[in-house]
Design a protein around this motif. Structure first.
Motif, PDB file in Angstrom:
ATOM      1  N   ILE A  21      85.441   3.748  39.537  1.00  0.00           N
ATOM      2  CA  ILE A  21      84.540   4.695  38.849  1.00  0.00           C
ATOM      3  C   ILE A  21      83.197   4.692  39.586  1.00  0.00           C
ATOM      4  N   TYR A  22      82.730   3.497  39.875  1.00  0.00           N
ATOM      5  CA  TYR A  22      81.440   3.325  40.558  1.00  0.00           C
ATOM      6  C   TYR A  22      81.492   3.957  41.951  1.00  0.00           C
ATOM      7  N   ASP A  23      82.615   3.751  42.633  1.00  0.00           N
ATOM      8  CA  ASP A  23      82.797   4.341  43.962  1.00  0.00           C
ATOM      9  C   ASP A  23      82.691   5.868  43.879  1.00  0.00           C
ATOM     10  N   TYR A  24      83.354   6.447  42.867  1.00  0.00           N
ATOM     11  CA  TYR A  24      83.316   7.914  42.716  1.00  0.00           C
ATOM     12  C   TYR A  24      81.877   8.374  42.495  1.00  0.00           C
ATOM     13  N   LEU A  25      81.150   7.636  41.617  1.00  0.00           N
ATOM     14  CA  LEU A  25      79.766   8.034  41.313  1.00  0.00           C
ATOM     15  C   LEU A  25      78.877   7.934  42.550  1.00  0.00           C
ATOM     16  N   LEU A  26      79.249   7.046  43.483  1.00  0.00           N
ATOM     17  CA  LEU A  26      78.473   6.907  44.722  1.00  0.00           C
ATOM     18  C   LEU A  26      78.925   7.893  45.792  1.00  0.00           C
ATOM     19  N   GLY A  27      79.901   8.739  45.432  1.00  0.00           N
ATOM     20  CA  GLY A  27      80.381   9.726  46.404  1.00  0.00           C
ATOM     21  C   GLY A  27      81.485   9.202  47.296  1.00  0.00           C
ATOM     22  N   ALA A  39      84.710   8.820  35.083  1.00  0.00           N
ATOM     23  CA  ALA A  39      83.385   9.093  35.659  1.00  0.00           C
ATOM     24  C   ALA A  39      82.835  10.406  35.108  1.00  0.00           C
ATOM     25  N   GLN A  40      83.709  11.401  34.942  1.00  0.00           N
ATOM     26  CA  GLN A  40      83.244  12.693  34.409  1.00  0.00           C
ATOM     27  C   GLN A  40      82.742  12.530  32.977  1.00  0.00           C
ATOM     28  N   GLN A  41      83.371  11.629  32.200  1.00  0.00           N
ATOM     29  CA  GLN A  41      82.882  11.375  30.838  1.00  0.00           C
ATOM     30  C   GLN A  41      81.489  10.748  30.883  1.00  0.00           C
ATOM     31  N   LEU A  42      81.269   9.857  31.851  1.00  0.00           N
ATOM     32  CA  LEU A  42      79.935   9.251  31.994  1.00  0.00           C
ATOM     33  C   LEU A  42      78.917  10.323  32.398  1.00  0.00           C
ATOM     34  N   ILE A  43      79.362  11.212  33.291  1.00  0.00           N
ATOM     35  CA  ILE A  43      78.461  12.286  33.746  1.00  0.00           C
ATOM     36  C   ILE A  43      78.120  13.204  32.568  1.00  0.00           C
ATOM     37  N   ALA A  44      79.128  13.440  31.685  1.00  0.00           N
ATOM     38  CA  ALA A  44      78.870  14.293  30.520  1.00  0.00           C
ATOM     39  C   ALA A  44      77.818  13.652  29.614  1.00  0.00           C
ATOM     40  N   ALA A  45      77.865  12.307  29.501  1.00  0.00           N
ATOM     41  CA  ALA A  45      76.891  11.612  28.645  1.00  0.00           C
ATOM     42  C   ALA A  45      75.517  11.537  29.316  1.00  0.00           C
ATOM     43  N   PRO A  47      74.005  13.228  32.745  1.00  0.00           N
ATOM     44  CA  PRO A  47      74.254  14.011  33.968  1.00  0.00           C
ATOM     45  C   PRO A  47      73.699  13.366  35.232  1.00  0.00           C
ATOM     46  N   ASP A  48      72.655  12.530  35.108  1.00  0.00           N
ATOM     47  CA  ASP A  48      72.102  11.952  36.343  1.00  0.00           C
ATOM     48  C   ASP A  48      72.618  10.545  36.621  1.00  0.00           C
ATOM     49  N   ILE A  49      73.823  10.239  36.124  1.00  0.00           N
ATOM     50  CA  ILE A  49      74.342   8.872  36.335  1.00  0.00           C
ATOM     51  C   ILE A  49      74.513   8.532  37.822  1.00  0.00           C
ATOM     52  N   ALA A  50      74.860   9.552  38.624  1.00  0.00           N
ATOM     53  CA  ALA A  50      75.005   9.260  40.061  1.00  0.00           C
ATOM     54  C   ALA A  50      73.663   8.800  40.627  1.00  0.00           C
ATOM     55  N   GLY A  51      72.591   9.351  40.087  1.00  0.00           N
ATOM     56  CA  GLY A  51      71.254   8.934  40.515  1.00  0.00           C
ATOM     57  C   GLY A  51      70.971   7.499  40.085  1.00  0.00           C
ATOM     58  N   ILE A  52      71.427   7.131  38.881  1.00  0.00           N
ATOM     59  CA  ILE A  52      71.221   5.759  38.394  1.00  0.00           C
ATOM     60  C   ILE A  52      71.935   4.773  39.322  1.00  0.00           C
ATOM     61  N   VAL A  53      73.149   5.144  39.703  1.00  0.00           N
ATOM     62  CA  VAL A  53      73.939   4.274  40.578  1.00  0.00           C
ATOM     63  C   VAL A  53      73.241   4.132  41.943  1.00  0.00           C
ATOM     64  N   ARG A  54      72.689   5.220  42.433  1.00  0.00           N
ATOM     65  CA  ARG A  54      71.961   5.139  43.714  1.00  0.00           C
ATOM     66  C   ARG A  54      70.698   4.284  43.551  1.00  0.00           C
ATOM     67  N   ASP A  55      70.061   4.409  42.374  1.00  0.00           N
ATOM     68  CA  ASP A  55      68.875   3.571  42.125  1.00  0.00           C
ATOM     69  C   ASP A  55      69.250   2.095  42.106  1.00  0.00           C
ATOM     70  N   ASN A  56      70.456   1.805  41.603  1.00  0.00           N
ATOM     71  CA  ASN A  56      70.913   0.408  41.596  1.00  0.00           C
ATOM     72  C   ASN A  56      71.091  -0.090  43.031  1.00  0.00           C
ATOM     73  N   THR A 257      65.997   8.284  41.557  1.00  0.00           N
ATOM     74  CA  THR A 257      66.853   9.477  41.611  1.00  0.00           C
ATOM     75  C   THR A 257      67.554   9.710  40.280  1.00  0.00           C
ATOM     76  N   GLY A 258      67.566   8.691  39.420  1.00  0.00           N
ATOM     77  CA  GLY A 258      68.221   8.858  38.121  1.00  0.00           C
ATOM     78  C   GLY A 258      67.242   8.598  36.997  1.00  0.00           C
ATOM     79  N   GLN A 259      67.764   8.533  35.795  1.00  0.00           N
ATOM     80  CA  GLN A 259      66.946   8.257  34.614  1.00  0.00           C
ATOM     81  C   GLN A 259      66.388   6.841  34.746  1.00  0.00           C
ATOM     82  N   PRO A 260      65.057   6.720  34.693  1.00  0.00           N
ATOM     83  CA  PRO A 260      64.453   5.433  35.030  1.00  0.00           C
ATOM     84  C   PRO A 260      64.785   4.305  34.062  1.00  0.00           C
ATOM     85  N   ARG A 261      65.215   4.612  32.825  1.00  0.00           N
ATOM     86  CA  ARG A 261      65.492   3.545  31.852  1.00  0.00           C
ATOM     87  C   ARG A 261      66.989   3.392  31.663  1.00  0.00           C
TER      88      ARG A 261
END
Ligand SMILES: C[S@@+](CC[C@H](N)C(=O)[O-])C[C@H]1O[C@@H](n2cnc3c(N)ncnc32)[C@H](O)[C@@H]1O
Length: 271
Positions: A21-27, A39-45, A47-56, A257-261
């Motif tokens: 799932i994490y791999d998909y979110l990282l592209g 991953a799509q369910q996480l994105i629905a909850a 939308p900027d989860i891919a940004g959160i993963v990049r921030d990690n 790049t994602g939600q800061p909190r």
């Protein structure tokens, strides 16, 4: 399906897998339909989860850069390393310290075999398939003993993984076992999914995440600031302490790049 397909190799592709799932979110491309659906369910909850993963990943980069630079660390243990990605810990560390040695650890056999194929391409890097809940196994592993000198300071990275360890497995006790084996001058870096009050999270995003992971290969156990900080018992926390990961020593001019909190993060030094 060919003989060499995932099922023939004993890979369960029908259960969403936390690493994939994490791999998909990282592209990345190492994922299957069930992983992408989760991953799509996480994105629905969020939308900027891919940004959160990049921030990690960016937090890991800043922490490793500090450890290899001012921290003087030349050996790293990356627990819950994940699938190989664009910039891996040994590449981050070697930008600062070209002689840095890194042992990656992941309990997922697919992650481990990809890591062995893609990361272990030179001296000083190993990938171990093991469960971080068994510190004695990991610290006694032949590759760990070969690459990491127990008498020298080590940088232990636990990024976005301890929230997959439930309270009943006593994650704080597990981290304390690593701490007790680390010599003074060693570091621990953690990023961890944060719990939120109804006021902090009116949309119930954390609850949605937890329910998506309920169907996955590991469940999500977010923790409070105090619970995350307790992982650093016996360490001196570097400034600014355990904070939102985007606030841990941000690079000037590089916004989140994602939600800061989302995840909290910190780095501690064993005195
Ligand atoms: C969300 S990924 C994080 C990857 C990487 N650390 C990062 O932050 O970019 C979590 C990884 O931890 C691994 N993992 C989960 N539980 C683990 C355990 N008990 N021991 C070792 N690895 C574990 C998963 O297989 C997955 O690859």
């Amino acid at each position: 399906m060919t003989e060499r397909g995932p099922a023939a190799r004993g890979i369960d592709t029908s259960t969403p897998n936390v690493a994939r799932i994490y791999d998909y979110l990282l592209g990345g491309k190492d994922n299957f339909a069930a992983d992408r659906a989760a991953a799509q369910q996480l994105i629905a909850a969020t939308p900027d989860i891919a940004g959160i993963v990049r921030d990690n990943r960016a937090f890991i980069g800043r922490a490793v850069r500090y450890l290899a630079g001012q921290g003087g660390i030349r050996q790293f243990l990356d627990l819950g390393a994940g699938l190989p990605t664009q910039l891996n810990v040994h590449e981050m560390a070697r930008r600062v310290a070209p002689d840095a040695r890194v042992v990656y650890v992941d309990s997922d056999p697919v992650v481990a075999s990809h890591g062995q194929a893609l990361l272990v391409r030179g001296e000083g890097v190993a990938m171990v398939c093991a469960d971080l809940r068994k510190p004695e196994d990991i610290l006694g592993d032949a590759d760990v003993l070969r690459l990491l000198d127990p008498d020298q300071p080590v940088g232990v990275i636990c990024a976005s993984v301890l929230h997959f360890v439930p309270d009943e497995d006593e994650p704080h006790q597990i981290i304390a076992q690593y701490r007790d084996r680390m010599v003074p001058g060693s570091f621990l870096a953690i990023s961890h999914g944060a719990s939120a009050t109804a006021e902090e999270d009116p949309g119930g995003v954390v609850g949605s995440f937890t329910s998506v992971y309920r169907q996955a290969s590991a469940q999500l156990h977010v923790r409070s600031q105090a619970e995350i900080q307790r992982f650093f018992d016996g360490f001196e926390l570097l400034e600014p302490g355990v904070v939102w990961m985007t606030e841990w020593r941000p690079d000037p001019g590089v916004p989140p790049t994602g939600q800061p909190r989302s995840l909290r993060a910190g780095v501690g030094r064993k005195p």
